[in-house]
Write an enzyme that holds these catalytic residues in place. Sequence first.
Site, PDB file in Angstrom:
ATOM      1  CB  SER A 100      -0.852  -0.132   1.301  1.00  0.00           C
ATOM      2  OG  SER A 100      -1.966   0.682   1.124  1.00  0.00           O
ATOM      3  CE  LYS A 136      -3.636   6.689  -2.689  1.00  0.00           C
ATOM      4  NZ  LYS A 136      -4.826   6.127  -2.882  1.00  0.00           N
ATOM      5  CE  LYS A 343      -6.396   9.377   0.878  1.00  0.00           C
ATOM      6  NZ  LYS A 343      -6.364   8.011   0.902  1.00  0.00           N
TER       7      LYS A 343
HETATM    8  S1  IVH Z   1       2.127   3.107  -6.685  1.00  0.00           S
HETATM    9  C1  IVH Z   1       4.325  -0.036  -4.070  1.00  0.00           C
HETATM   10  N1  IVH Z   1       0.742   4.937  -8.164  1.00  0.00           N
HETATM   11  O1  IVH Z   1      -3.043   3.597  -4.542  1.00  0.00           O
HETATM   12  C2  IVH Z   1       3.286   1.352  -4.448  1.00  0.00           C
HETATM   13  N2  IVH Z   1      -0.441   3.685  -6.546  1.00  0.00           N
HETATM   14  O2  IVH Z   1      -3.214   3.324  -1.603  1.00  0.00           O
HETATM   15  C3  IVH Z   1       2.380   0.928  -5.537  1.00  0.00           C
HETATM   16  N3  IVH Z   1      -3.094   3.843  -6.814  1.00  0.00           N
HETATM   17  O3  IVH Z   1      -2.957  -0.059  -3.970  1.00  0.00           O
HETATM   18  C4  IVH Z   1       1.351   1.991  -5.675  1.00  0.00           C
HETATM   19  N4  IVH Z   1      -2.669   5.429  -8.327  1.00  0.00           N
HETATM   20  O4  IVH Z   1      -3.946   0.660  -6.340  1.00  0.00           O
HETATM   21  C5  IVH Z   1       0.741   4.057  -7.123  1.00  0.00           C
HETATM   22  N5  IVH Z   1      -0.189   6.539  -9.541  1.00  0.00           N
HETATM   23  C6  IVH Z   1      -0.500   5.352  -8.721  1.00  0.00           C
HETATM   24  C7  IVH Z   1      -1.588   4.860  -8.231  1.00  0.00           C
HETATM   25  C8  IVH Z   1      -1.528   3.912  -6.901  1.00  0.00           C
HETATM   26  C9  IVH Z   1      -3.610   4.927  -7.593  1.00  0.00           C
HETATM   27  C10 IVH Z   1      -3.616   3.120  -5.762  1.00  0.00           C
HETATM   28  C11 IVH Z   1      -2.810   1.720  -5.877  1.00  0.00           C
HETATM   29  C12 IVH Z   1      -2.543   1.385  -4.462  1.00  0.00           C
HETATM   30  C13 IVH Z   1      -3.456   2.360  -3.486  1.00  0.00           C
HETATM   31  C14 IVH Z   1      -2.354   2.588  -2.329  1.00  0.00           C
END
Ligand code: IVH
Length: 702
Positions: A100, A136, A343
Amino acid sequence: MYAEELRQSLLQKTQLFLQQDIAVSELTELREVLVFHEWNYHINFEPLISDYEYDQLYKKLEAIEAAHPELITPESPTQRVSLQVTEGQATVKHLTPMLSLANSYNAEDLEAFDESIKKLTGEAPDVKIKYCVEPKYDGGSVAFVYDSDKLLRASTRGNGIQGEVMTANARTLPSIPLSASFSKLGIKTVELRGEAVIRKDTFDKINAAREKNGQSIFANPRNAAAGGLRMKNPNETRQRGIEVFLFQMGYALDEAGADAIAQYDSHHERINLLSELGFRVPTIEKKYCEGIAEVISFIKEWDEKRDDYQYEIDGMVVKVDSYQLQEKCGSTQHHPRWAIAYKFKAKQATTQLIGIEYQIGKIGSVTPVAKLEPVALAGVTIGSVSLHNEEFISSKDLRIGDQVLVERAGDVIPYIVKSLPEYRDGSEQPVVFPAHCPSCGTALIKNEKEAAWRCTNFQCEAQRLQRLIFHVSKGAMDIDGFGKSYVELFYQKGWLNDLSDVYVLDYDAIATLEGFGAKSAQNLRTSIEKAKQNPIHRLLHSLSIHHLGKKASKLLGEQIEQVMDLQSWKTEDFMNIKDIGPVVAENVIAFFQDEENLAMIRRMEERGVNMLQTDDDKPVVLKADAPLSGKTILFTGSLQTMSRKEAQAMATDAGAKNISAVSSNLNVLVVGEKAGSKLKKAEALGSVEIMTEQAFLNLINE
Ligand code: IVH
């Protein structure tokens, strides 16, 4: 992705293929042309041919494949949807855990993150660390494994260690290539990660259609996307309009099992590589920043424009760009130390509480709804919000005329955070919760264990309307195309008084209504006729008996031969059923002792509604002894005595699980006429039991 020369040649071929017949020997080229146009449409957003022209090419491909089924490959554009149901609950272990992200909420948090990166990597305090910043996306996370250039598997995030397999569904997503040229880069196996999302305008259209069809609407694009990934029928996934943004290529091995992407030492290079290979990545949405100050100002830009962006995002993700530095930072069990989510704050606005309306539900619960001076908030205008119950109003000390703070977070449903007493001028009026039903005047009562006040008059007009709306809805009798607005219209016209009237509608009169016509009246009739044959557990649930939910209705449906049997049921009969409690018993008994209710049920029966237990109502028999128990099965070639769907359903009934490909996981292959490559592959494997259609029928009839 496509070099100019290749692009020109594909465009030339497009014209040729559109104008003339295509030879079987040109099949591969035709597929390349189609994949090229799919990429232009879904990834590059610059379609180079019309939808009509694309369809013409697609039909030509279908025709060639129909004549030569042995030439069909799983990567062909025609093979995105297979008839087979998805893998259900099958889970798979991710190649590396899907972690996460840690969260940050302001510039100070980001500066602290930057400092920690410098400490972890040993960089000097005045060095400007290079970061990649991306939206995000607020959707469902997905992982894709490609092996030897082919999409091998897709799965949801699940618990981060194991996810649910959803390959058949992923194959329907136009932004996910079925094959990609990883081998050119020396990559054999690769795991990619991304977020499945639904555009805001697509989401609005889906909800409008669902409302029209009487289906429940989705709370937000995230739920619609995440749920869409897990549909049983891949066709339904396809219809959700899901798109996938890829944001991580964490794991890539060459033929020898060694790391194949060590030379691409930065996040932005790997993302560009994915783009080159035909995947959708945040292209214009991301920024390569030098130093945390640039990160902070880029995030600020996005905070201001995020409402205008086509997709829901709940923040931005900041990632250390260099992989060498990422490795120095490492990860905790929960999140990588080299990335952080910023956030966005929930959007808030101040407006006036003008009044409160009291809505009556199908079982008489009274829900107060605040009427607000309309206010624009995060892209929508808000004029009313639910206040849930009396306790909610008093805990917030809300008064009519108050200025109130309204908030809308990532979710679409807004709510009142608090009243703002500092703006009061003395003219505000305390809220007096009604003592009587605003619809029928009956004194409201409140059960100690419940939060809501209720109107106990079963014949209350407002309740009757709500019961009708529920009765026809997807979760109850599932009358396709019978939405809330139609129920309200027919109710106003006096055509619907109680549930039994649904089954004597005058379709000639409906056809003359504005916006209807003979066709839609006929469609409605077809849906209602179909619903008459529903299993009785649906009917029981659709009666809106307090506390009699879906599950309890199913349990009751299993025990009775016909609905009217419940007339003679005593409390102890209910108590004999595990999971049915005394409250449900009391309410069902009361319902079936009321003469008006009984008369209504009899009218329904006279009008053709099924009252008898169906096979669908009967308890599920465990299939341990079934002839194909625990086996996987696949049908290939054309079957003579049944459709593919029927055969699959029979196999399921016989305890088997239908799968879509020949592999060492396959136990039984049923071959129809003109069976092709699947049969050859199964023969080559040697482990698959191969049987004819007749042998299959003999086996399941044993
Ligand atoms: S990187 C190891 N990049 O956010 C880190 N995550 O709250 C991998 N998410 O489970 C995540 N947009 O599903 C990354 N540009 C982005 C993202 C992203 C959405 C989601 C992802 C993750 C969650 C964590």
